[in-house]
Design a protein around this motif. Structure first.
Motif, mmCIF file in Angstrom:
data_model
loop_
_atom_site.group_PDB
_atom_site.id
_atom_site.type_symbol
_atom_site.label_atom_id
_atom_site.label_comp_id
_atom_site.label_asym_id
_atom_site.label_seq_id
_atom_site.Cartn_x
_atom_site.Cartn_y
_atom_site.Cartn_z
ATOM 1 N N GLU A 89 36.755 50.871 39.399
ATOM 2 C CA GLU A 89 37.720 49.911 38.887
ATOM 3 C C GLU A 89 39.025 50.058 39.648
ATOM 4 O O GLU A 89 39.800 50.981 39.397
ATOM 5 C CB GLU A 89 37.966 50.137 37.389
ATOM 6 N N HIS A 112 44.999 39.865 47.035
ATOM 7 C CA HIS A 112 45.511 38.665 46.392
ATOM 8 C C HIS A 112 46.112 37.735 47.444
ATOM 9 O O HIS A 112 46.560 38.161 48.484
ATOM 10 C CB HIS A 112 46.544 39.012 45.306
ATOM 11 N N PRO A 117 42.807 49.303 40.500
ATOM 12 C CA PRO A 117 43.952 48.758 39.780
ATOM 13 C C PRO A 117 44.315 47.380 40.334
ATOM 14 O O PRO A 117 44.058 47.079 41.506
ATOM 15 C CB PRO A 117 45.073 49.765 40.059
ATOM 16 N N GLU A 118 44.898 46.562 39.487
ATOM 17 C CA GLU A 118 45.222 45.179 39.867
ATOM 18 C C GLU A 118 46.076 45.115 41.139
ATOM 19 O O GLU A 118 45.878 44.253 41.984
ATOM 20 C CB GLU A 118 45.939 44.492 38.699
ATOM 21 N N GLU A 119 47.018 46.056 41.288
ATOM 22 C CA GLU A 119 47.892 46.021 42.465
ATOM 23 C C GLU A 119 47.167 46.377 43.758
ATOM 24 O O GLU A 119 47.660 46.098 44.843
ATOM 25 C CB GLU A 119 49.116 46.927 42.270
ATOM 26 N N LYS A 121 43.959 45.293 44.359
ATOM 27 C CA LYS A 121 43.012 44.225 44.661
ATOM 28 C C LYS A 121 43.654 43.232 45.611
ATOM 29 O O LYS A 121 44.859 42.996 45.570
ATOM 30 C CB LYS A 121 42.593 43.511 43.372
#
Length: 159
Positions: free
Chosen positions: A126, A134, A128-130, A132
């Protein structure tokens, strides 16, 4: 079988932030031949999902222990000392064991189950969003607000 030892010290001099990976490679190159009991499989079930399956026949749920210590998963088993009599042949493995699995960053243990002598451990990576990827919007100069546009007036500058 001949083993080859690699010298990773030049990589330590020219890389930053890869020290854990290089230490793991160095430790793997020094590793002794490990006991092959209990047998296990490691499967990649999707892009970010993994499964470890271990054959632990004869062990109950209470006799098995799973521990995660930072990026290390340790699976161990210890049989209770119950003597059932004198064995004429002892072919079912029951000795204590400990298996270590090095986990990559952001790999989490989602769950474990023991069914029909197979211990199954599900893992998931998993990010972290930062971390991934974008998409970044591209704008033109005309789309910038007037307040953000700065103009340098060279005629009024003091020398």
């Amino acid at each position: 079988m001949r083993t080859t030892n690699f010298d990773f010290s030049p990589l330590f001099r020219s890389s930053i932030g890869f020290d854990r990976m290089l230490n793991a490679l160095e430790a793997a190159s020094r590793a002794e031949t490990m006991d092959d009991w209990p047998p296990y499989n490691i499967a990649k079930t999707s892009d970010d999902d993994y499964r470890i399956t271990m054959a632990v026949a004869g062990f109950s749920q209470d006799e098995l222990d799973l521990t995660q210590n930072q990026n290390m998963l340790i699976v161990s088993g210890q049989k209770a000392n119950a003597e059932d009599g004198e064995y004429l042949h002892h072919g079912i493995g029951g000795q204590a064991f400990q298996r270590r699995f090095e986990l990559a960053d952001h790999v989490k243990i989602m769950g474990a189950s023991l069914v029909n002598g197979l211990l199954t451990i599900d893992l998931k990576r998993e990010l972290p969003e930062e971390m991934k990827p974008h998409r970044i919007a591209i704008s033109t100069d005309s789309a910038l607000p007037e307040s953000e546009t700065k103009r340098i007036d060279t005629a009024n500058q003091a020398a």
